[in-house]
Motif scaffolding. Sequence first.
Motif, short mmCIF file in Angstrom:
data_model
loop_
_atom_site.label_atom_id
_atom_site.label_comp_id
_atom_site.label_asym_id
_atom_site.label_seq_id
_atom_site.Cartn_x
_atom_site.Cartn_y
_atom_site.Cartn_z
N LYS A 184 83.77 -34.63 72.20
CA LYS A 184 84.73 -35.27 73.10
C LYS A 184 84.84 -34.37 74.33
CE LYS A 184 85.50 -38.06 69.65
NZ LYS A 184 84.36 -37.60 68.87
N VAL A 185 84.38 -34.89 75.49
CA VAL A 185 84.29 -34.08 76.70
C VAL A 185 85.20 -34.66 77.77
CG1 VAL A 185 82.78 -33.19 78.51
CG2 VAL A 185 81.94 -33.40 76.16
N GLY A 186 86.08 -33.83 78.29
CA GLY A 186 86.93 -34.24 79.41
C GLY A 186 86.30 -33.79 80.72
N VAL A 187 86.18 -34.73 81.68
CA VAL A 187 85.59 -34.42 82.98
C VAL A 187 86.72 -34.42 84.00
CG1 VAL A 187 83.85 -35.06 84.68
CG2 VAL A 187 83.49 -35.61 82.27
N CYS A 188 86.88 -33.29 84.69
CA CYS A 188 87.98 -33.22 85.66
C CYS A 188 87.52 -32.50 86.91
CB CYS A 188 89.21 -32.55 85.05
SG CYS A 188 88.93 -30.87 84.51
N GLY A 189 88.39 -32.46 87.88
CA GLY A 189 88.10 -31.85 89.17
C GLY A 189 88.92 -32.54 90.24
N ARG A 190 88.94 -31.97 91.41
CA ARG A 190 89.75 -32.53 92.48
C ARG A 190 89.13 -33.84 92.99
NH1 ARG A 190 94.07 -29.13 93.29
NH2 ARG A 190 93.59 -26.96 92.87
N THR A 191 89.92 -34.61 93.72
CA THR A 191 89.44 -35.86 94.29
C THR A 191 88.18 -35.63 95.11
OG1 THR A 191 91.70 -36.69 94.41
CG2 THR A 191 90.07 -37.80 95.77
N GLY A 192 87.15 -36.45 94.87
CA GLY A 192 85.91 -36.34 95.64
C GLY A 192 84.93 -35.34 95.09
N CYS A 193 85.19 -34.79 93.89
CA CYS A 193 84.30 -33.76 93.34
C CYS A 193 83.06 -34.37 92.69
CB CYS A 193 85.05 -32.89 92.33
SG CYS A 193 85.50 -33.78 90.81
N GLY A 194 83.06 -35.69 92.43
CA GLY A 194 81.88 -36.32 91.85
C GLY A 194 82.06 -36.85 90.44
N LYS A 195 83.32 -36.93 89.95
CA LYS A 195 83.57 -37.39 88.58
C LYS A 195 83.06 -38.82 88.38
CE LYS A 195 88.09 -36.88 88.69
NZ LYS A 195 88.45 -36.34 90.00
N SER A 196 83.52 -39.72 89.26
CA SER A 196 83.13 -41.13 89.10
C SER A 196 81.64 -41.31 89.37
CB SER A 196 83.95 -42.01 90.04
OG SER A 196 85.31 -42.01 89.65
N THR A 197 81.09 -40.52 90.27
CA THR A 197 79.65 -40.62 90.55
C THR A 197 78.84 -40.27 89.31
OG1 THR A 197 80.05 -40.00 92.85
CG2 THR A 197 77.80 -39.79 92.05
N LEU A 198 79.30 -39.28 88.55
CA LEU A 198 78.61 -38.90 87.32
C LEU A 198 78.59 -40.08 86.35
CD1 LEU A 198 77.27 -36.79 85.48
CD2 LEU A 198 79.56 -36.06 84.77
N MET A 199 79.73 -40.76 86.21
CA MET A 199 79.79 -41.92 85.33
C MET A 199 78.86 -43.03 85.84
SD MET A 199 81.14 -45.25 85.01
CE MET A 199 82.55 -45.40 86.09
N MET A 200 78.87 -43.28 87.14
CA MET A 200 78.01 -44.33 87.71
C MET A 200 76.53 -44.00 87.53
SD MET A 200 80.19 -45.19 91.15
CE MET A 200 79.14 -46.53 91.73
N THR A 201 76.21 -42.70 87.58
CA THR A 201 74.81 -42.29 87.39
C THR A 201 74.40 -42.45 85.93
OG1 THR A 201 75.17 -40.67 89.15
CG2 THR A 201 73.16 -40.45 87.87
N LEU A 202 75.33 -42.17 85.02
CA LEU A 202 75.03 -42.34 83.60
C LEU A 202 74.67 -43.80 83.31
CD1 LEU A 202 75.00 -40.98 80.77
CD2 LEU A 202 77.40 -41.65 80.54
N TYR A 203 75.34 -44.72 84.01
CA TYR A 203 75.05 -46.15 83.86
C TYR A 203 73.97 -46.63 84.82
CZ TYR A 203 78.81 -47.39 80.61
OH TYR A 203 79.60 -47.55 79.49
N ARG A 204 73.49 -45.72 85.66
CA ARG A 204 72.48 -46.01 86.68
C ARG A 204 72.94 -47.10 87.66
NH1 ARG A 204 66.83 -46.95 83.91
NH2 ARG A 204 66.19 -47.22 86.08
N LEU A 205 74.25 -47.13 87.92
CA LEU A 205 74.72 -47.92 89.05
C LEU A 205 74.26 -47.24 90.33
CD1 LEU A 205 78.35 -48.95 88.04
CD2 LEU A 205 76.30 -50.34 88.01
N VAL A 206 74.13 -45.92 90.27
CA VAL A 206 73.51 -45.15 91.34
C VAL A 206 72.34 -44.42 90.69
CG1 VAL A 206 73.82 -43.34 93.06
CG2 VAL A 206 75.75 -44.80 92.43
N GLU A 207 71.17 -44.55 91.29
CA GLU A 207 69.98 -43.92 90.70
C GLU A 207 69.89 -42.45 91.13
OE1 GLU A 207 67.86 -45.04 88.56
OE2 GLU A 207 68.25 -47.20 88.53
N PRO A 208 69.55 -41.55 90.19
CA PRO A 208 69.35 -40.14 90.58
C PRO A 208 68.18 -40.02 91.56
CG PRO A 208 69.39 -40.42 88.18
CD PRO A 208 69.29 -41.78 88.77
N CYS A 209 68.30 -39.08 92.49
CA CYS A 209 67.15 -38.81 93.37
C CYS A 209 66.50 -37.49 92.99
CB CYS A 209 67.57 -38.84 94.83
SG CYS A 209 68.93 -37.76 95.24
N GLY A 210 66.98 -36.89 91.92
CA GLY A 210 66.38 -35.66 91.42
C GLY A 210 66.96 -35.33 90.06
#
Length: 1497
Positions: A1247-1273
């Motif tokens: 069970k992993v909690g992902v946190c950080g300040r606004t704009g740190c990339g939390k939601s982007t990480l989730m979107m990348t896991l689902y490939r809503l955004v494709e990794p470029c590297g």
Amino acid sequence: MSATWSTPKKGGGPNGVKAHFSLSSAGLPSVSEETTRLVGGAASDDPNAAAPASAKPAAGRREGTPEENASFLSRVFFSYCNALVKLGFKRPLEHDDLWNVSEEDEAAAVSGRFQAALAATADPVKHPQGVVWRAMWRVFGNSFIYTAAIKVIHDIIMFASPWLLERLLHHMGAGGSRGGSFGIAVAILGVALAENFTVNWYFHVLFRMSLHLKISLIDMLYDKSLRITSAVKSDMGAGTIANLQSNDAAKLWSLVLYLHVVWNGPFQILCVMFLLVRIMHWAPSMAGLAVTIVIIPLTTLLGKALAKSRREQIKFTDARVKLCSEVITGIKAIKLYAWEGPYVDRIMDLRDNELRQIRKTQALSMFNTAMFMSGPVLVGLAAFGTFAGMGYNLTAAVAFPALALFNLLRFPIIMLPSQIMSLIQARVGLQRIQKFMEADEMSHSAPGYTSVPNPPAHGSTSSFANGSAGAGSSLGGPGGSMSYSAAPLSIRDGTFAWDGSGEPVLRDVTLEVPRGQLVMVVGQVGSGKSSLLAALLGEMNRRGGSVRVMGSVAYTAQDPWIQNTTLRKNVLMGTDFDQDAYLATLQSCALVSDLEQLPAGDQSEIGEKGINLSGGQKHRVALARATYAAADIYLLDDPLSAVDAHVGRHLFEECICGLLEDRTRLLVTHQLQYLPAADLVVVMDAGRIQHVGTYDELVARGVDFHQFVAAEDSEQPEEEADEDGGKEKKTAAAAAAEAVPSPAKPEPAALPAPAAPSAAADTPSPPPLPTPPPIYVRSDTIASLVTAVAAKAAEPGTPNSGGANTPTKPARFGGGSLRRLGSSMRRSAANGSSGRLVDVEREAAEDYAAARTKLVDTMAKKEKDGKIVKVEERAKGRVERSVYSAYLSAWSPYYILPIAVVFFSLSERGLQVLQNFTLSNWSNATARSVAENKPAHNGTYLSLYFTLGLVSIGLQLCRSALLIYGSIRASRLLARKLLDKVVRLPMSFFDSQPTGRLLNRFTKDTEALDINVSGAVNSALTTAVTAALSVVVVVVVTPLAVVIFLPLTFIYYRVQQLYIASSRELKRLDSLAFSPIFQHFGETLGGLMTIRAFRKQDQFLDKNRTNLNYSNQAYWPMQVVNRWLSVRLEMMGAVVVFSAAVTVAVIFPKNAGLAGLAITSALNLTGIMNWMVRQTTELEVSMNSVERMIEYNRYDEEAPAVVEGNRAPRGWPKEGAISVKDLVVRYRPELDPVLRGLSFEVSGRDKVGVCGRTGCGKSTLMMTLYRLVEPCGGSITIDGVDICAIGLYDLRSKLSLVPQDPVIFSGSVRSNLDPFGEARGDSDMWEALRRAGMDETVRSYDKGLDSEIKEGGANMSVGQRQLLCMARALLRASRILVLDEATSNVDNGTDSLIQRTIRNAFKDCTVLTIAHRLHTIVDSDKILVLDNGQLAEYGSPASLLRNPASHFRSLVEETMRGGGVTGDVVASVFNAATAEGAGGGGGGGVAALPPVVVAGN
């Protein structure tokens, strides 16, 4: 440097003169220095400026339109259009090229006249809002009678033409002189010109009447929609109300154009019959009339069948559009759940049903058109057959005038039944509009409800107590009046429901909110918290008791309403721009960092419904709008739910308890850590107020606030109480300046007090937290500052002094902290204690001035275009051949069907031409027979005439059948391709496209494809073939006509090119300009509660009128250009007829039969040429729909749903282990990476909690896991499988998600849990609901799992929607679960239930929780902290908390500083971790406050 209190600023408002903290004496930037550097200004911030300035001419200097300045001849020939038409030919027209709206067409003037007429028809008992049809007659009756008179004159002139043709042929048959023939030809020319001018003037007046009616109805419906109750809106639905404007009202304003046909049609038929009797005698005329009488009921029956078929079709269309709307709105959820395929199939099933009905509708429509085209043929067959059968001689003087009269019958035969049907439909529409106009209205002055936005000054409150405020001014019981200063918000014995017949939602509610106090409302999901605010706003049906609201109101909704405009315009909401107030608002609402991220700062356009903002950003923008409004009363519905802990604390301290400190605030919240700071706490349960009191009083009474959190999470830190056992806590300002005594009540931003030094020395404690740097105060400035503040505090009109003027705007940047500091200083002065004060020069003034300067610079630098919503592209110039090719190739392979349709069209029209030649030869043969005293061969000619006519009708029906088949096939194919394409487009595409624009492709464009395009193809083809063959007939009969045709063809071509170029662009501009009217209407309905709370109805009504003017700038020139074309083509047609007549009757006299054939063909050509140009233009405009439907083909799609050669293993993932290596993600190639070289490992079942300040990339990480955004590297692997190597379906279908914004589809509870019947049974669904805490709620519904859920989950609270999404994830039973702040909108009790569910139900799953509130992740196995897209730290919560330099520890400390129960939960974990690290127990886990050292002592 020394900071001073400057000369007071005048404000007009309840708090009168405002203490203004000046930094100018400190040498810091002044307002005037920065104003010129700030992007934009007041002039550009009016939200009414939806249309460019051209739509609204400058006041006082109105420039007349070309039409207003035109001479008489220019008006007759519509020559004032010449400049616009020529410009349109040179280049594609833009909206700025169009004329201003003329004075008589201004929306405000037109709607004002109509509203006055409507008011004059009002009956207080039956029709209090007026009678719409009577108002229409009052305003437009005279114009209607005037056009009727013009129409009668036109008809008399029109019937002169066949009579003159008869005279000419008689004259020729009798061997009359050429001079006589020329005179008759000139008369024919004169009649044609007179008919031309009268018919165009008739339509010009009618189109203006239609325009004014459109303005009046749209304005009336919009104005009414601003007044309807919430219950009416909920019952009818926003879609139905919008439909009144787009459909029912449209029927009324379209009806007037051809309404005269209802009386004029029978009049024309009688005139034709009268003239036929003169020519053909009674019996043949009656035979023709009998066929006409048969055709009219037949077309009427066809019309009814067509209307019924269309109604059935609309049902299927509505179902498809509704599903398309939900799919597009919830496309992100559909992609995350991998539901694209099943939803496409579901939509196409509905589409197939719709197309079957459309096929039936089109068949009826084509048969109707066949009747229109073959009506004259059938009448001619009957009349000529009877005429010949009775032994009469068919001469040219009989045949061709009769043929011309039969052609005149075509219009009334087809239009009379259709107009009767239109009249019936318009009557139904009018009844629906009248019913809506009589719907219940919300009133701010209803008996028992008093709302006074600008109450009298403090000294005048007795006027309200004495009843001068009108009904309902007292609070309901004896002596129940309450002065404004004491209780601006009050409810006495209130019982409220959402409508008049429903069960009460609130019962026996009594509440008084004293002026200037902060009252917090708490309770479980569905307890009535939001309803309480709605009751105060007057939005609910009051069954009993009284409500009183004294002062202006600002409101934020639980689901924030965001306009599709710039961020600045969202905040200003139509008020004037004040730089100081605006910057202070942005700072207090934590929007400063957001401006740095948005592409154009505060000038960035916010997408529809805030699509490009996160949930927290939407709440902050809504809060900023309320703050900037500077209202007396603030009703805040859970604005802190969707933000990070530190942002929530900032909003609470800087805004709610800072800038708004002296305002009356009613705050609904689930954030219990803030309760000690409230003046009063209201606890609600099941629609009743259970408890009211201060936090301490309620705790003392035994109110268990821990009912909202789990028992095991409710441990409090040891330092909760002061050393003397009291519960008092200090404000941030008071904590910073310890010498200022604590107030008597709990203060905002409560902080746990630090333990006494002696206690700390005697008790073992964990390693001390890092101590903030000391804040120094110069003792020589304290006395003067305190004296100044004390003096200000004593002045009337300062905050908290009881003044009652209009509120001023927020004071200044950082004003929240400065005002809270000022409050502390005022209390200090009032208590006679000088105390030690913070050095405001260094710590407050300079810091805030620097931050302010930075913000202004940031806004000034953001000069690039910030529009996320791109301006809708419109095609310019001619439609590309590739578009025609794409459409026609969709009919059939190798263009077989289109070629066959053209062949049948040529054959059909060719046979009709042969029919006319047969008539000519018949009449000539008859003339010869009479001359030679021989019997005429009537039977032969009659048989041939009949055969040709019937075969042409048969060919027409064959062509229609092929056309229907081809167009339906093309509709299905193109719509399927569009749907397949859209669901496969990446999320970045949807972020830049408003829902309305995408929906247009599935509604307006698809409808055009289904109905308009095939009709336009048919009409354009028919008119082109008819015109070509008519020219052939004239040239064959009179070859000399070629000499006249050549120059006329050039002129015709030139006029056609000028018209098509301009008309095409005007239609496109009109289409684009018409959309904002409906978009604004829909947006208004969505934000009705907010608009009314702010009292902005007039502003939005003005914007609607501005949109109408903007639309009419394109609509009216389009109608005038049509008249410009008509006048010129009809004149050319008149010349063609005159030339043909002169050629065959004067220059080279022909026999009467050929002369009649040539002149009849020329007469026919006149109307056909006009229609051909229009239909060609209509075809181009209709093909725009095809163009828009295929335009998305050029966009790149997502990765394939399935990669056949690389499918995921069966049963994958088994463990749920995630490995991320060197991950780099950017949203667009030209942008900087959002995630930069991120690497970490997650073990299976962690069970992993992902946190950080606004704009740190939390939601982007989730979107990348689902490939809503494709990794470029880099790479992400799950159980050893690279997620980028497999298909998207294989990936997404194996993951479960509960999103931050819950997406609920219309249907039932069952269809939302398991849309495609994959669950094993109902027991699984009930178990999932039980675990999510929704089972009791669903059981309370009438039909349980089959209970209806409205579109968007409108009949559920936001929290209930989120719980339903949780149940959906539980039912899916995936090995990996992603929670994106899944409990932000639920109360803490439900939150703790969900946390337990996650721990128990998902114990064998890997869970990634993206958290803003740290108490949801402090018990995780691992914590992943992101900072600026990089891994800041990763480890167990305990190990991170023991590290004094840990990012996670700093976030936890911020949460603990917020205090309250949530802070306690985090503090208990913190204390346990730090105690364990120190090797012993003990407290001291809460961060120490900075010590205050007085310099110079």
